[in-house]
Design a protein around this motif. Sequence first.
Motif, PDB file in Angstrom:
ATOM      1  N   ILE A 104       0.843  -1.199   0.000  1.00  0.00           N
ATOM      2  CA  ILE A 104       0.000   0.000   0.000  1.00  0.00           C
ATOM      3  C   ILE A 104       0.879   1.249   0.000  1.00  0.00           C
ATOM      4  N   ARG A 105       1.991   1.219   0.717  1.00  0.00           N
ATOM      5  CA  ARG A 105       2.928   2.354   0.699  1.00  0.00           C
ATOM      6  C   ARG A 105       3.532   2.545  -0.695  1.00  0.00           C
ATOM      7  N   ARG A 106       3.874   1.441  -1.376  1.00  0.00           N
ATOM      8  CA  ARG A 106       4.381   1.533  -2.748  1.00  0.00           C
ATOM      9  C   ARG A 106       3.333   2.183  -3.640  1.00  0.00           C
ATOM     10  N   LEU A 107       2.092   1.763  -3.482  1.00  0.00           N
ATOM     11  CA  LEU A 107       0.996   2.323  -4.265  1.00  0.00           C
ATOM     12  C   LEU A 107       0.835   3.814  -3.997  1.00  0.00           C
ATOM     13  N   THR A 108       0.838   4.211  -2.734  1.00  0.00           N
ATOM     14  CA  THR A 108       0.639   5.630  -2.418  1.00  0.00           C
ATOM     15  C   THR A 108       1.794   6.485  -2.923  1.00  0.00           C
ATOM     16  N   ALA A 109       3.009   5.930  -2.910  1.00  0.00           N
ATOM     17  CA  ALA A 109       4.160   6.672  -3.455  1.00  0.00           C
ATOM     18  C   ALA A 109       3.992   6.879  -4.955  1.00  0.00           C
ATOM     19  N   GLU A 110       3.540   5.848  -5.659  1.00  0.00           N
ATOM     20  CA  GLU A 110       3.313   5.984  -7.099  1.00  0.00           C
ATOM     21  C   GLU A 110       2.157   6.936  -7.387  1.00  0.00           C
ATOM     22  N   LEU A 111       1.115   6.884  -6.581  1.00  0.00           N
ATOM     23  CA  LEU A 111      -0.022   7.789  -6.768  1.00  0.00           C
ATOM     24  C   LEU A 111       0.387   9.240  -6.537  1.00  0.00           C
ATOM     25  N   ALA A 112       1.237   9.477  -5.532  1.00  0.00           N
ATOM     26  CA  ALA A 112       1.678  10.840  -5.225  1.00  0.00           C
ATOM     27  C   ALA A 112       2.486  11.438  -6.369  1.00  0.00           C
ATOM     28  N   GLY A 113       3.205  10.592  -7.098  1.00  0.00           N
ATOM     29  CA  GLY A 113       4.041  11.081  -8.191  1.00  0.00           C
ATOM     30  C   GLY A 113       3.334  11.194  -9.538  1.00  0.00           C
ATOM     31  N   ARG A 114       2.106  10.771  -9.616  1.00  0.00           N
ATOM     32  CA  ARG A 114       1.373  10.809 -10.891  1.00  0.00           C
ATOM     33  C   ARG A 114       0.954  12.230 -11.246  1.00  0.00           C
ATOM     34  N   ARG A 115       1.020  12.524 -12.530  1.00  0.00           N
ATOM     35  CA  ARG A 115       0.581  13.836 -13.013  1.00  0.00           C
ATOM     36  C   ARG A 115      -0.741  13.731 -13.769  1.00  0.00           C
ATOM     37  N   GLN A 116      -1.000  12.592 -14.382  1.00  0.00           N
ATOM     38  CA  GLN A 116      -2.240  12.432 -15.139  1.00  0.00           C
ATOM     39  C   GLN A 116      -3.312  11.783 -14.262  1.00  0.00           C
ATOM     40  N   ARG A 117      -4.534  11.883 -14.728  1.00  0.00           N
ATOM     41  CA  ARG A 117      -5.657  11.284 -14.017  1.00  0.00           C
ATOM     42  C   ARG A 117      -5.554   9.763 -14.046  1.00  0.00           C
TER      43      ARG A 117
END
Length: 167
Positions: A104-117
């Motif tokens: 879940i932490r890996r997922l949230t890190a990737e989500l935080a770095g996303r620029r597109q929807r």
Amino acid sequence: MTQWWAPLIAVYLSIYLAATQHHRKALYPYAYRIKRETYTLINPTFQRSVEDVNLLFEILLDGMQIQDGEDGMLIPDAELASLRRVEKLEVICEDILPKRLSDIRRLTAELAGRRQRLSLQDFEKTVLTLVYTTQTLAHISNQHQREAWTEAVLQLFRAVQKDLKPS
């Protein structure tokens, strides 16, 4: 008579999906692995219509529990649980959603770095991961673990909120 080419198509689709996903890391990697011996459930999506959205809302209001282990999803209402359309939701909750805090932490890190929807599939899985994380947090008594899961809930909420804001 079985169709000899069906397994061939399943293999081709899995290779194709792996190749198309190679250029970017998938938020939910388990969604692209063939589960339950059917290629139709590669990256399944529960919500395909307004009726499906309403059904998911009803299931959540009924008190659906997403759990880790053999009983991946429990729906208290037997009638709702027996609906054929719920099968995809079960696959998502049992086989695709991250259940370990590290995942879940890996997922949230990737989500935080996303620029597109987020795509429709990723948004749905992110909301369901938020539900799972919130339900897990409610059962944790260890203060250190509670703080870690609380941070995960907040980061998932921020990701959903960010995705809902107009661009």
